[in-house]
Scaffold this active site. Structure first.
Site, PDB file in Angstrom:
ATOM      1  N   ASP A 235      12.329  61.654  24.402  1.00  0.00           N
ATOM      2  CA  ASP A 235      11.853  61.705  25.788  1.00  0.00           C
ATOM      3  C   ASP A 235      10.336  61.847  25.837  1.00  0.00           C
ATOM      4  O   ASP A 235       9.698  62.240  24.865  1.00  0.00           O
ATOM      5  CB  ASP A 235      12.494  62.886  26.522  1.00  0.00           C
ATOM      6  CG  ASP A 235      12.099  64.227  25.912  1.00  0.00           C
ATOM      7  OD1 ASP A 235      12.146  64.339  24.670  1.00  0.00           O
ATOM      8  OD2 ASP A 235      11.738  65.150  26.664  1.00  0.00           O
ATOM      9  N   GLU A 236       9.779  61.525  26.986  1.00  0.00           N
ATOM     10  CA  GLU A 236       8.366  61.760  27.299  1.00  0.00           C
ATOM     11  C   GLU A 236       7.438  61.296  26.169  1.00  0.00           C
ATOM     12  O   GLU A 236       6.602  62.050  25.670  1.00  0.00           O
ATOM     13  CB  GLU A 236       8.141  63.249  27.604  1.00  0.00           C
ATOM     14  CG  GLU A 236       8.923  63.726  28.828  1.00  0.00           C
ATOM     15  CD  GLU A 236       8.709  65.197  29.132  1.00  0.00           C
ATOM     16  OE1 GLU A 236       8.624  65.547  30.321  1.00  0.00           O
ATOM     17  OE2 GLU A 236       8.636  66.005  28.182  1.00  0.00           O
ATOM     18  N   VAL A 237       7.602  60.051  25.778  1.00  0.00           N
ATOM     19  CA  VAL A 237       6.783  59.480  24.702  1.00  0.00           C
ATOM     20  C   VAL A 237       5.629  58.705  25.334  1.00  0.00           C
ATOM     21  O   VAL A 237       5.830  57.637  25.917  1.00  0.00           O
ATOM     22  CB  VAL A 237       7.629  58.569  23.791  1.00  0.00           C
ATOM     23  CG1 VAL A 237       6.763  57.982  22.680  1.00  0.00           C
ATOM     24  CG2 VAL A 237       8.798  59.348  23.201  1.00  0.00           C
TER      25      VAL A 237
END
Length: 543
Positions: free
Chosen positions: A333-335
């Site tokens: 997530d949240e890359v």
């Protein structure tokens, strides 16, 4: 499936009389006991019937194990734990000589001695509590029947909640007997995420969390061990990784992690570990700076370097020796890939492979999945991976929802399995989410197709640790996590039949007080902000 009734109980049924036995052949209606009053068992059993008698329980209550699994050490240990919770330390000494009690032994019948704890293990059980020779009694005393030791452990929790201390007589009693309970979980995956990267939690605190999970029949501890802020876990293959810990005193050795897994297993709880890649991994570079694309680009991990994937492979290999659970969380997530584009050697690699940064993100996630699958793990990834490249994910992938509602319906429609953690209702660090909203969350929301419903493994409440540490983590988790626990365990029709502000609230107050009695720092139920202390004097049953 519900446990099979042993032969000796079937014989007793036949001898009990035609009318009585005929009545007991039918499954009792869901929550039949609640017609008169709420059932103060949390989470609510699948079905229960009760009476109007009060039975006394011997402080020297004995375990009578039966069946291939009844003599399991795990059952004996669980019995001793629960006996310690039910009876005061002085109960044995205060027992009158020659005193007679209605319940002097607890018979635990377990059909299988297999101690394997895996996703979908049978946790069903049945409980019978009645006075010997009573008009409605099949078998005198108390009996728990289960197909597995983990069903027996769930039954012991329920039996312990039936036992109430009478301060006038100083006896432990089972009220509203005789009881007949048949129970099994609605979902096989009922999780709690615990974040030990944002704040280190001592092993004993993690064990307190595990104990409290077992009281609410949660069965998966999602251990978010590592994140960008700290890397507290020992990895023998790459011993410098835990240089990313906050300090040398805020670390977990391999032995610590093994101890936590063993402790959880004895309570019927799996531990699902997570490494969140390629983002949320800045702390890795404190021990191995080559994992960073550059000193100015410390996250995500360097997608262009073979060393990155060698380290991931080594971590997974070492962690496989610690964590036997079949699911492993790989994050994803949240890359934020912008710095890949401005790092010369990474940009050159992207050009040589004709990739955009979005392509590289997909490449990284899929390669990490391959490494996990080689370790015989089923990969779990946060929902961004599904949202970005669902058509490329390995078919084994379990998609973990968090961003909002409506994701699991899309996931199961594509044939993937799903875990629900909608942040709007099941993120415990959102302190302004009241218990009613937590209770309203449902993993099957928006899914009507029966085959697709089977692809929803369950759900998970998430205790992110940015603003929680040893001083307040338990009261941030409880009692709101209990609201989700009942949603994941109890039948939907039983939950729906209750009035939220009367029946459910009174039962949740009661369970919160039970947690407090057991040494778990559960906050008041009705605080506007979770984990806040009481606003004034009062009983725990009304705050």
């Amino acid at each position: 499936m519900p446990p099979n009734v042993p032969a000796y109980l079937l014989l007793a049924l036949l001898l009990a009389g035609t009318a009585a036995s005929a009545a007991r052949r039918h499954l009792p209606p869901v929550n039949a006991a609640s017609a008169a009053a709420p059932v103060y068992i949390w989470p609510l059993p699948r079905s229960s019937t009760s009476g109007n008698r009060t039975l006394t329980v011997d402080p020297d209550l004995a375990l009578d194990p039966k069946g291939p699994g009844g003599a399991s050490p795990a059952v004996a240990e669980a019995f001793q734990r629960y006996r310690g919770l039910v009876f005061a330390p002085w109960a044995h000494a205060a027992r009158p000589r020659g005193g007679r009690y209605d319940v002097a032994k607890l018979t635990v019948v377990v059909a299988s001695a297999n101690e394997t704890l895996a996703l979908g293990v049978d946790e069903s059980y049945a409980i019978y509590v009645a006075a010997a020779g009573g008009a409605n009694s099949i078998v005198g005393g108390a009996t728990i029947e289960a197909n597995t030791i983990y069903g027996a452990i769930r039954g012991l929790e329920t039996f312990s909640q039936l036992c109430v201390f009478n301060y006038d007589t100083k006896n432990v009693e089972v009220r509203n007997a005789p009881w007949h309970i048949l129970d099994e979980p609605r979902f096989p995956f009922r999780g709690l995420l615990l974040d030990t990267s944002r704040h280190y939690l001592p092993v004993d605190v993690i064990k307190q969390v595990i104990d409290s999970m077992s009281f609410a029949k949660l069965n998966v501890l999602h251990w978010h061990i590592i994140d960008e802020q700290s890397f507290p876990l020992e990895v023998p293959s790459y011993p410098n990784l835990w240089k990313g810990s906050y300090s040398k005193w805020e670390r977990y050795t391999v032995e610590d992690a093994q101890d936590i897994v063993s402790y959880a297993k004895k309570r019927g709880i799996n531990v699902m570990a997570e490494i969140d890649v390629p983002g949320h991994a800045e702390s890795w570079g404190n021990g191995y700076p080559k994992l960073w694309p550059s000193p100015n680009c410390t996250e995500p991990l360097d997608v262009s370097s073979n060393f990155t994937f060698e380290v991931i492979s080594g971590i997974l290999s070492d962690m496989r020796k610690i964590f036997p659970f079949g699911l492993f969380h790989l994050g994803g997530d949240e890359v934020y890939t912008g710095c890949w584009n401005v790092t010369p050697h990474v940009r050159q690699w992207l050009n040589e492979h004709n990739m955009t940064t979005k392509d590289a993100y997909k490449y990284f996630v899929l390669k990490a999945q391959e490494l996990a699958i080689k370790q015989n793990w089923i990969p779990v990834n946060w929902e961004e991976t599904f949202n970005s490249f669902k058509e490329n994910l390995n078919p084994l992938t379990v998609v973990h929802n968090w961003l909002g509602p409506g994701v699991c319906p899309k996931v199961v429609e594509k044939g993937f399995r799903c875990i629900m953690s909608n942040q709007g209702v099941w993120y415990l660090d959102h302190l302004d989410v009241p218990w009613e909203d937590v209770y309203s969350g449902d993993p099957l929301e928006g899914i009507s197709n029966k085959d697709q419903q089977k692809l929803v493994l369950g759900g998970e409440v998430c205790m992110w640790g940015e603003t929680a540490d040893t001083s307040d983590v338990l009261q941030t988790i409880w009692p709101r996590a209990a609201a989700a626990a009942e949603r994941m365990w109890s039948p939907l029709e039983a939950i729906s039949a209750q009035d939220l502000e009367t029946t459910v609230l009174s039962r949740l107050h009661y369970f919160r007080c039970l947690l407090n009695h057991r040494g778990i720092a559960a906050a008041p139920v009705t605080n506007y902000y979770a984990r806040r202390p009481p606003i004034g004097p009062g009983s725990c049953f009304v705050q």
